[in-house]
Write a protein that holds these residues in place. Structure first.
Motif, PDB file in Angstrom:
ATOM      1  N   GLY A 126      -5.012  15.128 -12.497  1.00 26.23           N
ATOM      2  CA  GLY A 126      -3.367  15.114 -12.415  1.00 26.23           C
ATOM      3  C   GLY A 126      -2.800  13.790 -12.461  1.00 26.23           C
ATOM      4  O   GLY A 126      -3.423  12.730 -12.685  1.00 26.23           O
ATOM      5  N   SER A 127      -1.546  13.674 -13.138  1.00 24.70           N
ATOM      6  CA  SER A 127      -0.871  12.311 -13.326  1.00 24.70           C
ATOM      7  C   SER A 127       0.402  11.922 -12.391  1.00 24.70           C
ATOM      8  O   SER A 127       1.230  13.301 -13.373  1.00 24.70           O
ATOM      9  CB  SER A 127      -0.553  11.557 -14.340  1.00 24.70           C
ATOM     10  N   LEU A 128       1.098  11.347 -12.025  1.00 29.38           N
ATOM     11  CA  LEU A 128       2.005  11.116 -11.005  1.00 29.38           C
ATOM     12  C   LEU A 128       2.700  10.611 -11.459  1.00 29.38           C
ATOM     13  O   LEU A 128       2.855   9.141 -11.780  1.00 29.38           O
ATOM     14  CB  LEU A 128       1.812  11.571  -9.772  1.00 29.38           C
ATOM     15  N   ASP A 129       4.606  10.437 -11.343  1.00 29.48           N
ATOM     16  CA  ASP A 129       5.775   9.792 -11.342  1.00 29.48           C
ATOM     17  C   ASP A 129       5.379   9.418 -10.374  1.00 29.48           C
ATOM     18  O   ASP A 129       6.107  10.410  -9.273  1.00 29.48           O
ATOM     19  CB  ASP A 129       6.677   9.727 -12.834  1.00 29.48           C
ATOM     20  N   VAL A 130       5.397   8.469  -9.087  1.00 29.98           N
ATOM     21  CA  VAL A 130       6.023   8.073  -8.232  1.00 29.98           C
ATOM     22  C   VAL A 130       7.046   7.000  -8.215  1.00 29.98           C
ATOM     23  O   VAL A 130       7.377   6.354  -8.230  1.00 29.98           O
ATOM     24  CB  VAL A 130       4.888   7.907  -7.168  1.00 29.98           C
ATOM     25  N   GLY A 131       7.493   6.811  -6.497  1.00 31.30           N
ATOM     26  CA  GLY A 131       8.470   5.938  -6.924  1.00 31.30           C
ATOM     27  C   GLY A 131       9.044   5.844  -5.273  1.00 31.30           C
ATOM     28  O   GLY A 131       9.225   7.395  -4.513  1.00 31.30           O
ATOM     29  N   PHE A 132       9.435   5.023  -4.659  1.00 30.35           N
ATOM     30  CA  PHE A 132       9.870   4.560  -3.500  1.00 30.35           C
ATOM     31  C   PHE A 132      10.845   3.643  -3.417  1.00 30.35           C
ATOM     32  O   PHE A 132      11.085   3.317  -3.947  1.00 30.35           O
ATOM     33  CB  PHE A 132       9.289   4.138  -2.259  1.00 30.35           C
ATOM     34  N   VAL A 133      12.408   3.984  -2.270  1.00 26.17           N
ATOM     35  CA  VAL A 133      13.669   3.053  -2.421  1.00 26.17           C
ATOM     36  C   VAL A 133      13.636   1.884  -1.186  1.00 26.17           C
ATOM     37  O   VAL A 133      13.180   2.555  -0.234  1.00 26.17           O
ATOM     38  CB  VAL A 133      14.841   3.649  -2.396  1.00 26.17           C
ATOM     39  N   THR A 134      13.976   0.903  -1.436  1.00 24.84           N
ATOM     40  CA  THR A 134      14.132  -0.101  -0.025  1.00 24.84           C
ATOM     41  C   THR A 134      15.437   0.179   0.222  1.00 24.84           C
ATOM     42  O   THR A 134      16.455   0.714  -0.048  1.00 24.84           O
ATOM     43  CB  THR A 134      14.017  -1.440  -0.527  1.00 24.84           C
ATOM     44  N   THR A 135      15.582  -0.493   1.280  1.00 28.63           N
ATOM     45  CA  THR A 135      16.680  -0.547   2.791  1.00 28.63           C
ATOM     46  C   THR A 135      17.910  -1.165   1.802  1.00 28.63           C
ATOM     47  O   THR A 135      18.884  -1.030   1.779  1.00 28.63           O
ATOM     48  CB  THR A 135      16.663  -1.057   3.914  1.00 28.63           C
ATOM     49  N   ALA A 136      17.851  -2.141   0.866  1.00 27.01           N
ATOM     50  CA  ALA A 136      18.677  -2.313  -0.105  1.00 27.01           C
ATOM     51  C   ALA A 136      18.383  -1.731  -1.419  1.00 27.01           C
ATOM     52  O   ALA A 136      19.163  -2.461  -2.492  1.00 27.01           O
ATOM     53  CB  ALA A 136      18.431  -3.572  -0.704  1.00 27.01           C
ATOM     54  N   ASN A 137      18.272  -0.099  -1.773  1.00 26.37           N
ATOM     55  CA  ASN A 137      18.231   0.580  -2.383  1.00 26.37           C
ATOM     56  C   ASN A 137      17.533   0.042  -4.012  1.00 26.37           C
ATOM     57  O   ASN A 137      18.539   0.289  -4.848  1.00 26.37           O
ATOM     58  CB  ASN A 137      20.190   0.399  -3.117  1.00 26.37           C
ATOM     59  N   LYS A 138      16.667  -0.368  -3.885  1.00 25.63           N
ATOM     60  CA  LYS A 138      15.830  -1.154  -4.698  1.00 25.63           C
ATOM     61  C   LYS A 138      14.522   0.051  -5.072  1.00 25.63           C
ATOM     62  O   LYS A 138      14.248   0.396  -3.701  1.00 25.63           O
ATOM     63  CB  LYS A 138      15.372  -2.567  -4.521  1.00 25.63           C
ATOM     64  N   LEU A 139      14.328   0.421  -6.787  1.00 27.97           N
ATOM     65  CA  LEU A 139      13.686   1.910  -6.780  1.00 27.97           C
ATOM     66  C   LEU A 139      12.226   0.494  -6.822  1.00 27.97           C
ATOM     67  O   LEU A 139      12.256  -0.006  -8.599  1.00 27.97           O
ATOM     68  CB  LEU A 139      14.022   2.213  -7.743  1.00 27.97           C
ATOM     69  N   PHE A 140      11.193   1.156  -6.703  1.00 26.34           N
ATOM     70  CA  PHE A 140       9.796   0.625  -7.076  1.00 26.34           C
ATOM     71  C   PHE A 140       9.197   2.013  -7.647  1.00 26.34           C
ATOM     72  O   PHE A 140       9.328   3.650  -7.370  1.00 26.34           O
ATOM     73  CB  PHE A 140       9.640   0.332  -5.856  1.00 26.34           C
ATOM     74  N   THR A 141       9.009   2.283  -8.796  1.00 25.45           N
ATOM     75  CA  THR A 141       8.184   3.552  -9.287  1.00 25.45           C
ATOM     76  C   THR A 141       7.253   3.049 -10.794  1.00 25.45           C
ATOM     77  O   THR A 141       7.528   2.275 -11.534  1.00 25.45           O
ATOM     78  CB  THR A 141       9.866   4.399  -9.736  1.00 25.45           C
ATOM     79  N   ARG A 142       5.934   4.132 -10.836  1.00 16.77           N
ATOM     80  CA  ARG A 142       5.153   3.474 -11.163  1.00 16.77           C
ATOM     81  C   ARG A 142       4.248   5.601 -12.071  1.00 16.77           C
ATOM     82  O   ARG A 142       4.786   6.323 -11.239  1.00 16.77           O
ATOM     83  CB  ARG A 142       4.301   2.690 -11.544  1.00 16.77           C
ATOM     84  N   THR A 143       3.853   5.320 -12.971  1.00 15.83           N
ATOM     85  CA  THR A 143       3.163   6.515 -12.954  1.00 15.83           C
ATOM     86  C   THR A 143       1.410   6.261 -12.570  1.00 15.83           C
ATOM     87  O   THR A 143       1.086   5.201 -12.497  1.00 15.83           O
ATOM     88  CB  THR A 143       2.660   6.804 -14.217  1.00 15.83           C
ATOM     89  N   VAL A 144       1.088   7.429 -11.663  1.00 18.80           N
ATOM     90  CA  VAL A 144      -0.554   6.558 -11.305  1.00 18.80           C
ATOM     91  C   VAL A 144      -1.119   8.052 -11.471  1.00 18.80           C
ATOM     92  O   VAL A 144      -0.838   9.269 -11.123  1.00 18.80           O
ATOM     93  CB  VAL A 144      -0.295   7.307  -9.446  1.00 18.80           C
ATOM     94  N   CYS A 145      -2.741   7.835 -12.149  1.00 10.92           N
ATOM     95  CA  CYS A 145      -3.408   8.896 -12.968  1.00 10.92           C
ATOM     96  C   CYS A 145      -4.293   8.998 -12.127  1.00 10.92           C
ATOM     97  O   CYS A 145      -4.701   8.384 -10.645  1.00 10.92           O
ATOM     98  CB  CYS A 145      -3.667   8.093 -14.483  1.00 10.92           C
ATOM     99  N   LYS A 146      -5.171   9.278 -12.014  1.00 15.63           N
ATOM    100  CA  LYS A 146      -6.431  10.387 -11.479  1.00 15.63           C
ATOM    101  C   LYS A 146      -7.578   9.390 -11.333  1.00 15.63           C
ATOM    102  O   LYS A 146      -7.711   8.182 -12.252  1.00 15.63           O
ATOM    103  CB  LYS A 146      -7.142  11.307 -12.580  1.00 15.63           C
ATOM    104  N   GLY A 147      -7.802   9.483 -10.017  1.00 20.00           N
ATOM    105  CA  GLY A 147      -8.153   8.461  -9.297  1.00 20.00           C
ATOM    106  C   GLY A 147      -7.682   7.106  -8.567  1.00 20.00           C
ATOM    107  O   GLY A 147      -7.833   5.762  -8.511  1.00 20.00           O
ATOM    108  N   GLU A 148      -6.420   6.641  -9.170  1.00 19.20           N
ATOM    109  CA  GLU A 148      -5.375   5.731  -8.767  1.00 19.20           C
ATOM    110  C   GLU A 148      -4.794   6.089  -7.755  1.00 19.20           C
ATOM    111  O   GLU A 148      -5.382   6.720  -7.325  1.00 19.20           O
ATOM    112  CB  GLU A 148      -4.739   4.993  -9.641  1.00 19.20           C
ATOM    113  N   VAL A 149      -4.649   4.877  -7.036  1.00 18.28           N
ATOM    114  CA  VAL A 149      -3.702   4.633  -5.383  1.00 18.28           C
ATOM    115  C   VAL A 149      -2.955   4.222  -5.251  1.00 18.28           C
ATOM    116  O   VAL A 149      -2.272   3.411  -6.656  1.00 18.28           O
ATOM    117  CB  VAL A 149      -4.783   4.091  -4.242  1.00 18.28           C
TER     118      VAL A 149
END
Length: 223
Positions: A126-149
């Motif tokens: 499959g394919s996932l939309d993933v992300g995390f938020v830093t302590t400064a409330n900055k969001l890092f997000t992207r799409t991660v596809c099959k075989g990716e990390v």
């Protein structure tokens, strides 16, 4: 002599600092298979006590729970199957664990944290939309596809969402034998005893009725 004392203090301080940054304590023997039975007694420590080596078998280092897809028929459409020290006793003191995460079509692994571990996921299907938020409330997000990390830093709020209409699953590795998972929504709206509704209403800038409605969606844990 004074310089020697200062140098010794510096070395000890650096050693203690390095230990405090470790995810889990380093082990001092080849293996320390978790002895679950001893927890029924008065002994308590940071981790599990060790089985006597003569009682250890190969099965203590084996777990087949990640073979099958978990049941995603729940309100969020995802389920996590953990291979941590709680299910794999041979992981005790090893400082690592794994998990399988299954997602229904459009399923979500809701925002959560792992207070004791960094997490890295490998998308198997499959394919996932993933992300995390830093302590400064900055969001890092992207799409991660099959075989990716993708990697989620220790302790930061993160999420994954299946962005397709077919099931997906990923394998996660974490640098703790028991990383812990704290769901943000469940922690705030499903705590026992409950957080004061006026506190949550002010924090989220909504009225108390909305807070009570959201609380009704979560079942508080039993202690």
């Amino acid at each position: 002599m004074a310089k020697l004392i200062l140098a010794t203090f510096a070395v000890v301080f650096m050693a203690l600092a390095a230990t405090s940054l470790a995810g889990d304590p380093d082990m001092l023997q080849d293996v320390c298979v978790a002895d679950y039975k001893s927890l029924k007694g008065p002994l308590r420590l940071n981790g599990f006590p060790c089985k006597r080596i003569e009682n250890v078998t190969a099965n203590d280092f084996f777990f087949d729970g990640l073979m099958k897809a978990g049941n995603t028929g729940n309100s969020v459409g995802s389920v996590v199957t953990a291979a941590s020290v709680e299910s794999l006793p041979g992981l005790n003191t090893m400082g690592v664990s794994m998990a399988r995460i299954d997602y229904a079509p459009w399923g979500l692994n809701p925002p959560h944290t792992h207070p004791r571990a960094t997490e890295i996921i490998f998308v198997v299907e499959g394919s996932l939309d993933v992300g995390f938020v830093t302590t400064a409330n900055k969001l890092f997000t992207r799409t991660v596809c099959k075989g990716e990390v993708f990697v989620f830093p220790r302790g930061l709020v993160h999420f994954q969402k299946n962005n397709g209409n077919t099931p997906a699953f990923a394998i996660a590795a974490l640098n703790s034998q028991l990383p812990g998972t704290q769901s943000i929504a469940a922690a705030l709206f499903g705590a026992a005893p409950p957080l004061p509704s006026d506190t949550l209403a002010r924090a989220f800038q909504v009225d108390g009725g909305m807070v009570e409605f959201i609380k009704s969606k979560f079942v508080p844990p039993k202690y």
